[in-house]
Design a protein around this motif. Structure first.
Motif, PDB file in Angstrom:
ATOM      1  N   PHE A 256      -2.092  14.589  -4.126  1.00  0.00           N
ATOM      2  CA  PHE A 256      -1.938  14.174  -5.513  1.00  0.00           C
ATOM      3  C   PHE A 256      -1.061  12.945  -5.568  1.00  0.00           C
ATOM      4  CE2 PHE A 256       0.419  14.271  -9.504  1.00  0.00           C
ATOM      5  CZ  PHE A 256      -0.611  14.352 -10.417  1.00  0.00           C
ATOM      6  N   ASP A 257      -1.583  11.899  -6.142  1.00  0.00           N
ATOM      7  CA  ASP A 257      -0.830  10.649  -6.214  1.00  0.00           C
ATOM      8  C   ASP A 257      -0.384  10.424  -7.639  1.00  0.00           C
ATOM      9  OD1 ASP A 257       0.198   8.182  -6.169  1.00  0.00           O
ATOM     10  OD2 ASP A 257      -1.561   7.174  -5.306  1.00  0.00           O
ATOM     11  N   ALA A 258       0.888  10.534  -7.867  1.00  0.00           N
ATOM     12  CA  ALA A 258       1.413  10.462  -9.228  1.00  0.00           C
ATOM     13  C   ALA A 258       1.324   9.065  -9.820  1.00  0.00           C
ATOM     14  CB  ALA A 258       2.864  10.939  -9.246  1.00  0.00           C
ATOM     15  N   ASN A 259       1.071   8.082  -8.981  1.00  0.00           N
ATOM     16  CA  ASN A 259       1.005   6.720  -9.504  1.00  0.00           C
ATOM     17  C   ASN A 259      -0.368   6.337 -10.061  1.00  0.00           C
ATOM     18  OD1 ASN A 259       3.654   5.982  -8.988  1.00  0.00           O
ATOM     19  ND2 ASN A 259       3.164   5.691  -6.814  1.00  0.00           N
ATOM     20  N   ARG A 260      -1.367   7.198  -9.787  1.00  0.00           N
ATOM     21  CA  ARG A 260      -2.697   6.877 -10.297  1.00  0.00           C
ATOM     22  C   ARG A 260      -2.987   7.709 -11.547  1.00  0.00           C
ATOM     23  NH1 ARG A 260      -7.237   7.392  -6.097  1.00  0.00           N
ATOM     24  NH2 ARG A 260      -6.278   9.424  -5.907  1.00  0.00           N
ATOM     25  N   PRO A 261      -3.797   7.180 -12.444  1.00  0.00           N
ATOM     26  CA  PRO A 261      -4.114   7.972 -13.645  1.00  0.00           C
ATOM     27  C   PRO A 261      -4.840   9.252 -13.265  1.00  0.00           C
ATOM     28  CG  PRO A 261      -5.466   5.975 -13.554  1.00  0.00           C
ATOM     29  CD  PRO A 261      -4.433   5.845 -12.492  1.00  0.00           C
ATOM     30  N   ILE A 262      -4.687  10.240 -14.102  1.00  0.00           N
ATOM     31  CA  ILE A 262      -5.190  11.566 -13.762  1.00  0.00           C
ATOM     32  C   ILE A 262      -6.716  11.586 -13.667  1.00  0.00           C
ATOM     33  CG2 ILE A 262      -5.434  12.524 -16.100  1.00  0.00           C
ATOM     34  CD1 ILE A 262      -3.900  14.993 -14.912  1.00  0.00           C
ATOM     35  N   THR A 263      -7.340  10.684 -14.421  1.00  0.00           N
ATOM     36  CA  THR A 263      -8.812  10.661 -14.403  1.00  0.00           C
ATOM     37  C   THR A 263      -9.373  10.214 -13.063  1.00  0.00           C
ATOM     38  OG1 THR A 263      -8.606   8.487 -15.421  1.00  0.00           O
ATOM     39  CG2 THR A 263      -9.196  10.303 -16.864  1.00  0.00           C
ATOM     40  N   GLU A 264      -8.548   9.548 -12.263  1.00  0.00           N
ATOM     41  CA  GLU A 264      -9.042   9.072 -10.974  1.00  0.00           C
ATOM     42  C   GLU A 264      -8.744  10.043  -9.839  1.00  0.00           C
ATOM     43  OE1 GLU A 264      -7.622   5.133 -10.184  1.00  0.00           O
ATOM     44  OE2 GLU A 264      -8.435   4.350 -12.077  1.00  0.00           O
ATOM     45  N   GLN A 265      -8.115  11.146 -10.160  1.00  0.00           N
ATOM     46  CA  GLN A 265      -7.758  12.108  -9.113  1.00  0.00           C
ATOM     47  C   GLN A 265      -8.807  13.201  -9.017  1.00  0.00           C
ATOM     48  OE1 GLN A 265      -4.190  12.121  -7.948  1.00  0.00           O
ATOM     49  NE2 GLN A 265      -3.281  10.790  -9.475  1.00  0.00           N
ATOM     50  N   ASP A 266      -8.890  13.790  -7.848  1.00  0.00           N
ATOM     51  CA  ASP A 266      -9.841  14.894  -7.675  1.00  0.00           C
ATOM     52  C   ASP A 266      -9.186  16.195  -8.093  1.00  0.00           C
ATOM     53  OD1 ASP A 266     -11.732  13.218  -6.595  1.00  0.00           O
ATOM     54  OD2 ASP A 266     -10.789  13.343  -4.601  1.00  0.00           O
ATOM     55  N   TYR A 267      -9.912  16.946  -8.885  1.00  0.00           N
ATOM     56  CA  TYR A 267      -9.382  18.251  -9.268  1.00  0.00           C
ATOM     57  C   TYR A 267     -10.542  19.163  -9.636  1.00  0.00           C
ATOM     58  CZ  TYR A 267      -9.861  16.226 -13.942  1.00  0.00           C
ATOM     59  OH  TYR A 267     -10.336  15.618 -15.048  1.00  0.00           O
ATOM     60  N   VAL A 268     -10.267  20.452  -9.662  1.00  0.00           N
ATOM     61  CA  VAL A 268     -11.317  21.412 -10.048  1.00  0.00           C
ATOM     62  C   VAL A 268     -10.808  22.272 -11.186  1.00  0.00           C
ATOM     63  CG1 VAL A 268     -12.611  21.603  -7.916  1.00  0.00           C
ATOM     64  CG2 VAL A 268     -10.470  22.853  -8.165  1.00  0.00           C
TER      65      VAL A 268
END
Lengths: 163, 151
Positions: B133-145
């Motif tokens: 999880f990279d806190a510097n990137r917006p949440i929409t660009e992160q992988d999640y389920v």
């Protein structure tokens, strides 16, 4: 077949063609022609209409002139230029109609009506009756209208004129 | 020699002159190349303008509903002019009404059953991030389920 019906069948297609050139919208034209035939029906109940053809066309032209779409003057010829840019096929009927309407809308109302009647093959006598102008001045007015329309269409760069 | 007027040329092309006038115009044209050129020019202009104006020709004609009120005569006229439209209109309207009724009923019933199912159960929906999880990137660009838990 009664009188009304035969008149309807005889003139509806031609009235449609004339109104379509002036208004360029099917629904508007259908509404206008409905009004025309309602007026024709109630008028013919009251008294005999001597010249149904002239009467119908005169009323149709007046009703078209009352319509908002008719009075909107298109000063810019954007639709025409758009057609030109497409390099080629103005085969979509809607564009053609809009194009013709816009070219016509550059003319004063009376001249516009005359141009449409002329293009539908009306005789000078019929045009003078419908438009309520002198028979002797039809030729002169037509000559002027043709020249104006020619210049309008030429300046708009419509492709037919390039060939 | 008096040249032809514009109106004469126009009427000549349109065939609206009397035989005597036609005679006069033709005689003039024989001796006057300038007027002959004007006739040809006007004829060409008419052709061009016609070719554009008549792009609108052969429109599909749409007949209006004629009024049902007023008199018996107009009612008869209507049925003669558009027999099918009148008959079908009634049928289409009733079919549409029934369809709308059925649709809205099923919708209401479904809503109620869904509510009953949900009662007494607690549902949690939570999203779980992937390991990196990279806190510097917006949440929409992160992988999640998304996970749904029921109690």
């Amino acid at each position: 077949m009664d009188q009304f019906e035969s008149t309807y069948h005889q003139y509806y297609p031609l009235l449609w063609a004339v109104a379509m050139k002036l208004l360029a919208d099917e629904d508007t034209v259908a509404d206008v022609l409905q009004d025309v035939f309602e007026a024709y029906f109630s008028q013919s109940q009251k008294s005999k209409i001597r010249q149904p053809k002239s009467w119908l066309f005169r009323v149709t032209l007046n009703k078209c002139a009352d319509n908002a779409a008719y009075n909107k003057r298109h000063t810019d010829m954007s639709a025409l230029n758009m057609l030109e840019d497409e390099t080629g096929n103005p085969d979509s009927k809607y564009d053609d109609r809009k194009m013709v309407q816009q070219a016509l809308s550059q003319l004063p109302p009376k001249e516009r009506q005359l141009a449409v009647l002329y293009s539908e093959g009306f005789s000078y006598k019929e045009m003078s009756e419908i438009m309520d102008i002198r028979f002797s001045s039809v030729g002169k007015t037509l000559s002027r209208v043709i020249n104006k329309l020619y210049d309008i269409l030429k300046s708009s760069g419509y492709e037919t004129f390039e060939r | 020699m008096k040249h032809l007027r514009d109106s004469e040329i126009q009427a000549f092309i349109d065939g609206e002159l009397s035989p005597r006038q036609v005679n006069r115009v033709e005689r003039h044209l024989q001796q006057c190349p300038a007027c002959t050129a004007r006739v040809e020019e006007q004829r060409a202009k008419i052709d061009k303008v016609f070719s554009v104006l008549n792009l609108v020709n052969n429109p599909e004609i749409k007949h209006p509903h004629l009024p049902l009120h007023h008199t018996k005569a107009s009612v008869e006229t209507l049925s003669v002019l558009s027999p099918n439209r009148k008959k079908w209109f009634g049928n289409i309207a009733s079919v549409a009404a029934v369809a709308i009724l059925v649709l809205s009923l099923t919708f209401i019933i479904r809503q109620n059953t869904l509510k009953e199912e949900m009662l007494g159960k607690q549902i949690f929906v939570r999203y779980e991030m992937e390991d990196e999880f990279d806190a510097n990137r917006p949440i929409t660009e992160q992988d999640y389920v998304f996970r749904v838990y029921q109690q």
